[in-house]
Design an enzyme around this catalytic site. Structure first.
Site, mmCIF file in Angstrom:
data_model
loop_
_atom_site.group_PDB
_atom_site.id
_atom_site.type_symbol
_atom_site.label_atom_id
_atom_site.label_comp_id
_atom_site.label_asym_id
_atom_site.label_seq_id
_atom_site.Cartn_x
_atom_site.Cartn_y
_atom_site.Cartn_z
ATOM 1 N N ASP A 165 70.273 46.113 -11.418
ATOM 2 C CA ASP A 165 69.526 46.691 -12.780
ATOM 3 C C ASP A 165 67.249 47.575 -12.837
ATOM 4 O O ASP A 165 67.637 48.772 -12.681
ATOM 5 C CB ASP A 165 68.378 45.754 -13.748
ATOM 6 N N ALA A 166 67.039 47.005 -11.213
ATOM 7 C CA ALA A 166 65.872 47.707 -11.215
ATOM 8 C C ALA A 166 65.877 49.493 -10.772
ATOM 9 O O ALA A 166 65.671 50.438 -10.529
ATOM 10 C CB ALA A 166 65.043 46.600 -9.902
#
Lengths: 405, 421
Positions: B185-186
């Site tokens: 996600d990051a």
């Protein structure tokens, strides 16, 4: 510059940018790689002798160390030209300023204060090239009590909070996988640089971009930092085999995520045991989270009957989230990634055929491209110093004799 | 120069991003000054708002979800700062029409739904391009828009293992472990913004927009390219090895005095090892044949780690850092979230910014991930409450009046309170 006028014939978005990459670490190299892979003309400047220390990281195709054949260097320096230059000499400094005088971006990862000492401060760069963007990527940033401290990836992972939450509660925390902090730092360097480029597009003004690897990683830890203020408790490490983690199956490990009661029922239908869905201990997401250990015990014998791919293709269409734990060999042969061409082959003059990850994202009009292999040490000295800057072969030979190049 | 000038203040984005990856992309866009309008459906608010009643995790102030938990969830409130929030039901012709009107006055559209969703709305790139020929659209599904897995849903927990990253995380001879934050996600979030900046620069030069496809899986694989090339060059599948390193020893998180307290130490060279021996008061180790050279230390890492931990065990982490850093050896405490917030370096640099949220209170949040000397950006707005800016955006940007709004609200096309389910 004027907006919306200049033709962009080669379909590379950044083909108008000239970049001088003086960095000597993974983070800076990755930042400049992103610029180069989307079309910027990047000249990598390395110290004469051994060159960028990333060259020494290997792996080497036949196991023997060679600055030109290190795999990690080859991955991180695609599409760049490479020259050697000793910035500690007056002649080296002057040559760098000459390169900067026609550059748009300079990327560097020297210890804070080094550029000032060398007479290459942002002010000096801006004097020879108004509008230039200087991107500095360092372990802790250009200021603050830790600015001169040393760091490696495990240290950055520790100070940014990422390590504390990895691993098992009873054991030591584990650093983030791979060289995570360097890649975050490099990506933040790229984003900071490109934000400055986009601002320069409309204003003509350049600036100095200060990237701290610690801050780059702490920036993706914001949820945990806010949550700690809310609850008075910092997130810890999860116990073994919790539902957010991986569960063993026939040929590996899978992550499963069942988001609602309908997909919960669908899963047990797929397993051929629909009555299992009625167990009141697992009647909702909240209940399932509460009874995680019992749930894993319940699932274990069922999952043991299926391979990772059977679970992915069986449950995926039912809108159940499935993740296969792909070890490196499985990753490289994964049918989806193969079908998409996620990995690309590159011919390298010394290392031979090298397989590396391809485009990190796909742009319809200005695609990622692989135009040239990573430079051999000093490969473009002649091209840059004689053809581009107009010096003679004797000048170059003189600098080589003096250790400038 | 006026530091309130924002580098992307000339940019407007209308976004359907949710949860983390897409929301991070558009948070960065908003941090750098773009006007970012997030659209949510009242029936299905951003999943990171935690659900109503709360069921999707996340932390609430004082652990109390409150009357409107969807406005108090730390997950949502972290990654949606600086954005405006409106609600629109895109399954109605009217909602869709208003969305397209916003697209026609915007530069960027972003979304990270499962692959099928935008097609179901009839809002793929071709449709957006019809109302705005130079629009930039980024789509960020877990596994991309094409390929055998393209239609499978994913989130951080399930995409991370699909990148090879999880296979690298674990104790020696142990099982693979998911990370504590879900790195895909990051990474997807950052890469999404990187892609948008490239597209913006191209548009500045040519006036041309484009469509960007970001597979969160592929974006994250680029972060372990060094392991990929290691495997493809040598045929060695990397083994999980705790905190051990390919090039350095000692290299680990060593137990210190205090509960769950650890210090990270990595020794990059033989010379640093010699200095560490002196700092530990164990000069004799500097001549111990098992540890003289890096290869020997790597081969004898078990014994080496025990020696180092014997020394760290009765000491606190910060003093060890000061001692080792004084000799140029990379070292720092393993900080938990509250300690990251208190760390002297980030405090001295003013990294954290104070954010006042009308329903969640006043807190510190990580500020700008990089610092631009002339146009730094800042946190100007807290994350929007659900539908907080519906009226303002629809009236100011699209010229709707009170009667229009009342009608849309009455029919549930826009509004502020989700129906109870």
């Amino acid at each position: 510059m004027s907006l919306g006028t200049s033709p962009n014939r080669d379909r590379s978005a950044l083909s108008d940018l000239r970049v001088i990459d003086c960095s000597g670490d993974v983070a800076g190299a990755y930042c400049a790689k992103l610029l180069a892979d989307f079309g910027a003309g990047v000249i990598k400047v390395e110290p004469p002798g051994a060159g960028d220390q990333v060259r020494s990281l290997g792996p080497f195709p036949d196991g023997t160390s060679d600055p030109d054949s290190g795999g990690i260097f080859i991955y991180l320096n695609t599409n760049k030209r490479g020259i050697t230059l000793n910035l500690e000499t007056a002649a080296g400094r002057d040559l760098l300023l000459e390169l900067v005088s026609s550059a748009d971006v300079v990327v560097e990862s020297f210890a804070p204060g080094t550029l000032d000492r060398l007479g290459l401060s942002f002010e000096e760069l801006e004097r020879v090239r108004p509008g230039v963007i200087l991107t500095s990527i360092t372990p802790f940033g250009q200021t603050g009590p830790w600015r001169d401290y040393q760091a490696t990836d495990i240290v950055e992972s520790a100070v940014s909070g990422l390590s504390y939450v990895n691993g098992l509660p009873e054991r030591e925390p584990l650093k983030a996988p791979g060289l995570q902090s360097y890649y975050h730092g490099g990506t933040c360097g790229f984003m900071g640089t490109m934000t400055a480029v986009c601002y320069r597009d409309v204003s003509g003004v350049g600036q100095h971009v200060d990237v701290s690897l610690m801050e780059a990683s702490a920036s993706v830890f914001g949820v945990q930092i806010l949550a700690a203020q809310h609850s008075g408790q910092s997130q810890g490490r999860r116990r073994a085999g919790n539902p957010a983690g991986l569960l063993p199956c026939k040929d590996g490990y899978v992550a499963l995520n069942i988001r609602n009661e309908l997909t919960w029922r669908h899963m047990w239908l797929f397993f051929g045991e629909p009555e299992m869905a009625d167990d009141p201990r697992f009647s909702s997401v909240v209940e399932r989270r509460k009874h995680g250990e019992e749930l894993e015990a319940l699932l274990a014998p069922t999952l043991a009957r299926y391979t990772m791919e059977e679970l992915l293709h069986g449950l995926g269409p039912l809108r159940i989230l499935v993740g296969m734990n792909l070890e490196m060999d499985r990753l490289l042969s994964d049918p989806h990634l193969q079908d998409r061409g996620a990995f690309v082959e590159q011919q390298h003059p010394v290392a031979g055929t090298v397989v590396i990850p391809g485009a990190p994202f796909r742009m319809s009009e200005t695609p990622w491209s692989l135009r040239a292999a990573a430079p051999l040490l000093g490969q473009h000295n002649e091209e840059v110093y004689t053809q581009m800057l107009g010096y003679s072969a004797q000048d170059l030979a003189g600098w080589q004799a003096e250790g400038v190049v | 120069m006026d530091k309130r000038v924002l580098p992307l203040q000339h940019v407007r984005a209308v976004v359907l991003t949710q949860a983390w990856a897409g929301a991070l992309t558009t948070q960065l866009l908003a941090d750098m000054g773009a006007e970012v309008i997030q659209i949510e459906a009242l029936e299905r608010p951003d999943v990171w708002r935690g659900g109503y009643p709360p069921r999707n995790g996340g932390t609430y102030p004082e652990n109390n979800p409150g009357e409107r938990p969807y406005n108090r969830n730390a997950n949502y409130n972290t990654v949606n700062r600086n954005k405006l929030g409106i609600t629109l039901d895109l399954t109605t012709e009217e909602g869709k029409g208003l969305f397209l009107e916003l697209v026609s006055i915007s530069d960027i559209v972003a979304e990270n739904f499962a692959t099928r969703v935008m097609a179901n709305f009839g809002l793929e790139y071709a449709e957006l391009k019809r109302v705005n020929p130079s629009i930039i659209m980024i789509r960020m599904p877990a596994f991309g828009l094409q390929g055998p897995y393209a239609h499978y849903p994913g989130n951080g927990g399930t995409t991370e293992p699909m990148t090879g990253m999880t296979s690298l995380l674990g104790y020696k001879d142990g099982v693979p472990l998911s990370s504590g934050i879900m790195h895909t996600d990051a990474i997807g979030g950052e890469m999404g913004f990187a892609a948008l900046l490239i597209a913006l620069h191209h548009r500045h030069r040519t006036g041309q927009g484009q469509e960007i496809e970001l597979s969160q899986q592929e974006a994250a694989i680029s972060f372990i390219g060094d392991h990929v090339v290691d495997y493809t060059m040598t045929g060695r599948v990397p083994q999980r090895q705790g905190n051990r390193d390919r090039w350095m020893a000692p290299h680990g998180n060593y137990r210190c005095k205090g509960e769950d307290s650890w210090v990270a130490i990595s020794v990059r060279s033989d010379a640093e090892w010699q200095r560490l021996c002196i700092l530990m008061g164990r000069q004799e180790l500097a001549e111990d044949a098992r540890f003289l050279k890096t290869e020997e230390r790597l081969a004898n890492a078990d014994a080496l780690d025990r020696l180092v931990e014997d020394w760290t065990l009765d000491k606190e982490a910060y003093p060890i850092m000061e001692l080792l850093q004084g000799q140029g050896i990379p070292c720092a405490p393993v900080l938990k979230a509250s300690e990251v917030l208190d760390s002297p370096q980030l405090q001295a640099r003013g990294f954290f910014e104070t954010v006042h949220h009308p329903e969640a209170g006043t807190h510190q949040m990580p500020g700008m991930p990089w610092r631009l000397s002339r146009t730094p950006g800042s946190i100007r707005l807290p994350a929007p409450c659900l539908g907080e800016h519906s009226r303002r955006v629809l009236m100011e940007h699209l010229g709707l009046n009170e009667t229009d709004l009342a009608d849309l609200e009455q029919r549930g096309i826009t509004g502020q309170d989700p129906p109870i389910d």
